[in-house]
Design a protein around this motif. Structure first.
Motif, PDB file in Angstrom:
ATOM      1  N   GLN A 175       0.841  -1.187   0.000  1.00  0.00           N
ATOM      2  CA  GLN A 175       0.000   0.000   0.000  1.00  0.00           C
ATOM      3  C   GLN A 175       0.879   1.241   0.000  1.00  0.00           C
ATOM      4  O   GLN A 175       1.919   1.272   0.643  1.00  0.00           O
ATOM      5  N   PRO A 176       0.483   2.310  -0.687  1.00  0.00           N
ATOM      6  CA  PRO A 176      -0.641   2.380  -1.604  1.00  0.00           C
ATOM      7  C   PRO A 176      -0.311   1.724  -2.945  1.00  0.00           C
ATOM      8  O   PRO A 176       0.849   1.550  -3.275  1.00  0.00           O
ATOM      9  N   GLN A 177      -1.344   1.396  -3.713  1.00  0.00           N
ATOM     10  CA  GLN A 177      -1.170   0.730  -4.987  1.00  0.00           C
ATOM     11  C   GLN A 177      -1.030   1.754  -6.116  1.00  0.00           C
ATOM     12  O   GLN A 177      -1.421   2.903  -5.996  1.00  0.00           O
ATOM     13  N   PRO A 178      -0.437   1.334  -7.244  1.00  0.00           N
ATOM     14  CA  PRO A 178      -0.223   2.278  -8.343  1.00  0.00           C
ATOM     15  C   PRO A 178      -1.515   2.644  -9.050  1.00  0.00           C
ATOM     16  O   PRO A 178      -2.492   1.909  -9.021  1.00  0.00           O
ATOM     17  N   GLY A 179      -1.496   3.812  -9.722  1.00  0.00           N
ATOM     18  CA  GLY A 179      -2.621   4.216 -10.552  1.00  0.00           C
ATOM     19  C   GLY A 179      -2.495   3.593 -11.934  1.00  0.00           C
ATOM     20  O   GLY A 179      -1.392   3.333 -12.429  1.00  0.00           O
ATOM     21  N   ILE A 180      -3.625   3.356 -12.565  1.00  0.00           N
ATOM     22  CA  ILE A 180      -3.658   2.689 -13.857  1.00  0.00           C
ATOM     23  C   ILE A 180      -4.402   3.557 -14.857  1.00  0.00           C
ATOM     24  O   ILE A 180      -5.452   4.112 -14.549  1.00  0.00           O
ATOM     25  N   ARG A 181      -3.838   3.677 -16.064  1.00  0.00           N
ATOM     26  CA  ARG A 181      -4.528   4.328 -17.165  1.00  0.00           C
ATOM     27  C   ARG A 181      -4.559   3.362 -18.341  1.00  0.00           C
ATOM     28  O   ARG A 181      -3.565   2.705 -18.638  1.00  0.00           O
ATOM     29  N   LEU A 182      -5.692   3.297 -19.014  1.00  0.00           N
ATOM     30  CA  LEU A 182      -5.899   2.343 -20.107  1.00  0.00           C
ATOM     31  C   LEU A 182      -6.472   3.082 -21.307  1.00  0.00           C
ATOM     32  O   LEU A 182      -7.412   3.864 -21.167  1.00  0.00           O
ATOM     33  N   HIS A 183      -5.898   2.842 -22.474  1.00  0.00           N
ATOM     34  CA  HIS A 183      -6.408   3.445 -23.698  1.00  0.00           C
ATOM     35  C   HIS A 183      -6.466   2.367 -24.780  1.00  0.00           C
ATOM     36  O   HIS A 183      -5.566   1.534 -24.896  1.00  0.00           O
ATOM     37  N   VAL A 184      -7.529   2.396 -25.574  1.00  0.00           N
ATOM     38  CA  VAL A 184      -7.733   1.409 -26.634  1.00  0.00           C
ATOM     39  C   VAL A 184      -7.826   2.127 -27.969  1.00  0.00           C
ATOM     40  O   VAL A 184      -8.613   3.073 -28.119  1.00  0.00           O
ATOM     41  N   ASP A 185      -7.020   1.693 -28.944  1.00  0.00           N
ATOM     42  CA  ASP A 185      -7.121   2.167 -30.324  1.00  0.00           C
ATOM     43  C   ASP A 185      -7.538   1.000 -31.205  1.00  0.00           C
ATOM     44  O   ASP A 185      -6.903  -0.066 -31.167  1.00  0.00           O
ATOM     45  N   LEU A 186      -8.578   1.200 -32.016  1.00  0.00           N
ATOM     46  CA  LEU A 186      -9.059   0.140 -32.900  1.00  0.00           C
ATOM     47  C   LEU A 186      -8.346   0.209 -34.236  1.00  0.00           C
ATOM     48  O   LEU A 186      -8.086   1.305 -34.761  1.00  0.00           O
ATOM     49  N   GLY A 187      -8.061  -0.966 -34.799  1.00  0.00           N
ATOM     50  CA  GLY A 187      -7.330  -1.011 -36.052  1.00  0.00           C
ATOM     51  C   GLY A 187      -8.155  -0.701 -37.280  1.00  0.00           C
ATOM     52  O   GLY A 187      -7.620  -0.318 -38.304  1.00  0.00           O
ATOM     53  N   GLY A 188      -9.474  -0.846 -37.258  1.00  0.00           N
ATOM     54  CA  GLY A 188     -10.302  -0.589 -38.427  1.00  0.00           C
ATOM     55  C   GLY A 188     -11.647  -1.251 -38.286  1.00  0.00           C
ATOM     56  O   GLY A 188     -11.838  -2.147 -37.461  1.00  0.00           O
ATOM     57  N   ASP A 189     -12.595  -0.792 -39.077  1.00  0.00           N
ATOM     58  CA  ASP A 189     -13.919  -1.415 -39.078  1.00  0.00           C
ATOM     59  C   ASP A 189     -13.924  -2.581 -40.056  1.00  0.00           C
ATOM     60  O   ASP A 189     -13.509  -2.437 -41.209  1.00  0.00           O
ATOM     61  N   PRO A 190     -14.378  -3.772 -39.630  1.00  0.00           N
ATOM     62  CA  PRO A 190     -14.228  -4.977 -40.456  1.00  0.00           C
ATOM     63  C   PRO A 190     -15.355  -5.153 -41.473  1.00  0.00           C
ATOM     64  O   PRO A 190     -16.421  -4.570 -41.370  1.00  0.00           O
ATOM     65  N   ARG A 191     -15.072  -5.969 -42.460  1.00  0.00           N
ATOM     66  CA  ARG A 191     -16.089  -6.415 -43.414  1.00  0.00           C
ATOM     67  C   ARG A 191     -16.779  -7.641 -42.833  1.00  0.00           C
ATOM     68  O   ARG A 191     -16.129  -8.501 -42.226  1.00  0.00           O
ATOM     69  N   PRO A 192     -18.078  -7.770 -43.003  1.00  0.00           N
ATOM     70  CA  PRO A 192     -18.790  -8.920 -42.410  1.00  0.00           C
ATOM     71  C   PRO A 192     -18.491 -10.220 -43.147  1.00  0.00           C
ATOM     72  O   PRO A 192     -18.660 -10.324 -44.356  1.00  0.00           O
ATOM     73  N   HIS A 193     -18.002 -11.188 -42.414  1.00  0.00           N
ATOM     74  CA  HIS A 193     -17.862 -12.552 -42.942  1.00  0.00           C
ATOM     75  C   HIS A 193     -17.689 -13.486 -41.761  1.00  0.00           C
ATOM     76  O   HIS A 193     -17.779 -13.081 -40.604  1.00  0.00           O
ATOM     77  N   ARG A 194     -17.440 -14.748 -42.049  1.00  0.00           N
ATOM     78  CA  ARG A 194     -17.484 -15.783 -41.029  1.00  0.00           C
ATOM     79  C   ARG A 194     -16.413 -15.587 -39.957  1.00  0.00           C
ATOM     80  O   ARG A 194     -16.664 -15.819 -38.774  1.00  0.00           O
ATOM     81  N   SER A 195     -15.216 -15.159 -40.343  1.00  0.00           N
ATOM     82  CA  SER A 195     -14.119 -15.052 -39.380  1.00  0.00           C
ATOM     83  C   SER A 195     -13.402 -13.721 -39.584  1.00  0.00           C
ATOM     84  O   SER A 195     -12.256 -13.686 -40.057  1.00  0.00           O
ATOM     85  N   ALA A 196     -14.064 -12.641 -39.254  1.00  0.00           N
ATOM     86  CA  ALA A 196     -13.453 -11.322 -39.387  1.00  0.00           C
ATOM     87  C   ALA A 196     -12.492 -11.084 -38.221  1.00  0.00           C
ATOM     88  O   ALA A 196     -12.808 -11.410 -37.076  1.00  0.00           O
TER      89      ALA A 196
END
Length: 468
Positions: free
Chosen positions: A11-32
């Motif tokens: 104690q005390p524990q560290p602070g955490i920051r998280l960010h997500v970046d998406l690679g692209g919007d997919p085309r619909p198919h069986r295994s996108a």
């Protein structure tokens, strides 16, 4: 926003920051395939500078032949004399199987103080090493012995320092080593120091990758390297930190790999009774950032098109961030690339750069010169793109770079027996964070079921209700 993984002593524990970046919007198919760049930052936030040594247990294992005793004769006693007070430690020597050399008698562990360090350093002077006779059991025996010994030491950080000259590598080690690495996952971490010149880099890189450590060649300064590794362990603020991923039912596969600062393959653990939730344990969190590539394989059956959908929720403690995308009509182009597309491309490209460097050096060692030039050229082109000078320096040691931007290199005449240390560096050398992180604040909870949600989420991933 804090997260406690190590009990009341931290104690005390560290602070955490998280960010997500998406690679692209997919085309619909069986295994996108949907790719996202996760950036996690850990800040000290008042946590102690060093982990108390009493929370560490370290095994120093010496897998070295008698002919290479000079490599450890002075370094090992020096490293033992530098151990911090109250750290738990044990020293293993070499034989057909690992041999516990210190402490002696019935005690499996010693606790460092002035007397224990002096006795351990004295014993290290006559440490048993591999001699002519029965073939050593291989790396699998070392990690199995470490797993058994560390199981009886319930402290925050458990670590193996393996010093090897390759003399215990066994022809059957591959399969057994893989089994042992699976059994050791999450139980301890490992740093590998290679000495001499007769070791193969691939199993050492496997040890480092699967056990969340490093593998490096040490020509001189082994004692300092061991001491530095233990000092780094003491800077760990959070020994274990799971990254949890909850996915929508249409997601069939989930994988997560660390790309920086060190390439590590992470094993996902499904949560019993929760088929759509996966936990990926990570280890040895110091202050700073890490970059991960999250890959989801999803089906489009039943999903609406051109509609923002949440495919996953990424959670670290009480910090959450959604992974959202939309299925685009096959005949239409997306109106614009997502903001994170460049981030994911950079993550994949830097991984390809490391891989090309390593493949080129391996090909050169195996006298496949055309392949070596091709792979090293790829690595040079990507290194120029990202300004990664150390990769260009490695290539210059074995080739003339005629045009780095075009990926044209011409091999030099080199002693292929000296390439092992370079292959280790290509596979295990730390790299810096890929991008500055944006802080994500703890998101709201669903008013219907109480499940956590990212700050930008509109619908609950658990029950589907709209978030207010």
């Amino acid at each position: 926003m804090t997260y406690d993984m190590s009990g009341p002593t931290r104690q005390p524990q560290p602070g955490i920051r998280l960010h997500v970046d998406l690679g692209g919007d997919p085309r619909p198919h069986r295994s996108a395939k949907i790719e996202a760049h996760l950036r996690v930052d850990v800040a000290a936030d008042g946590a102690p500078t060093d982990l108390p040594a009493v929370q560490l247990a370290v095994i120093i294992a010496v897998d070295v032949a008698e002919s290479n005793r000079a490599a450890v004769r002075h370094a090992l006693p020096a490293a033992l004399r530098a151990l911090p007070d109250r750290i738990s430690f044990a020293v293993l020597g070499s034989g057909p199987e690992p041999v516990r050399c210190y402490p002696r008698g019935d005690d499996e562990w010693a606790v460092a103080d002035q007397g224990a360090r002096r006795r351990a350093a004295f014993v290290a002077g006559s440490l048993p090493l591999h001699r002519e006779g029965p073939r050593p059991a291989g790396y699998a025996a070392w990690v199995a012995g470490a797993r058994s010994l560390l199981a009886g030491r319930p402290v925050s950080v458990r670590h193996l320092v393996l010093i090897t000259d390759g003399s215990s590598a066994a022809a059957t080690d591959g399969h057994r080593l893989e089994e042992e690495l699976e059994a050791c996952a999450g139980r301890f971490t490992c740093d590998v120091f290679a000495v001499g010149s007769d070791w193969a880099p691939d199993p050492l890189l496997a040890l480092a990758e699967r056990l969340h450590g490093t593998a490096e060649f040490v020509d001189d300064g082994l004692g300092r390297a061991i001491t530095a590794a233990i000092q780094r362990l003491r800077r760990v603020h959070t020994p274990q930190l799971p990254i949890e991923v909850t996915v929508r039912p249409s997601v069939r596969q989930v994988s997560l790999s660390e790309k920086a600062p060190r390439p590590h393959r992470l094993g996902g653990l499904p949560e019993p009774g929760r088929p759509h939730r996966w936990s990926f344990p990570t280890y040895q969190w110091e202050q700073g950032g890490r970059d991960y590539l999250l890959t989801l394989v999803a089906d489009s059956d039943g999903d609406p098109l051109e509609t923002e959908l949440q495919f996953a929720m990424v959670s670290i403690g009480d910090v959450h961030a959604p992974v959202t995308a939309r299925w685009h009509l096959p005949e239409q182009s997306p109106p614009h690339a997502p903001a994170g597309a460049d981030s994911v491309r950079t993550l994949n490209a830097t991984a390809r750069m490391r891989s090309a460097l390593r493949q080129g050096l391996v090909a050169l060692r195996e006298h496949r010169r055309d392949t070596a030039e091709d792979r090293l050229g790829q690595a040079a082109r990507l290194a120029v793109r990202f300004g990664t000078d150390w990769v260009l320096d490695e290539i210059r040691a074995v080739a003339h770079i005629e045009d780095a931007a075009e990926g044209r290199v011409r091999l030099r005449a080199v002693d292929t027996g000296t390439l092992g240390p370079m292959i280790l560096r290509a596979g295990s050398r730390p790299g810096g964070p890929l991008a500055d992180a944006v802080g994500a604040r703890p998101g709201p909870g669903c008013g219907n079921c109480g499940a956590p949600a990212g700050s930008e989420a509109r619908y609950c991933i658990a029950c589907g209700e709209r978030l207010l």
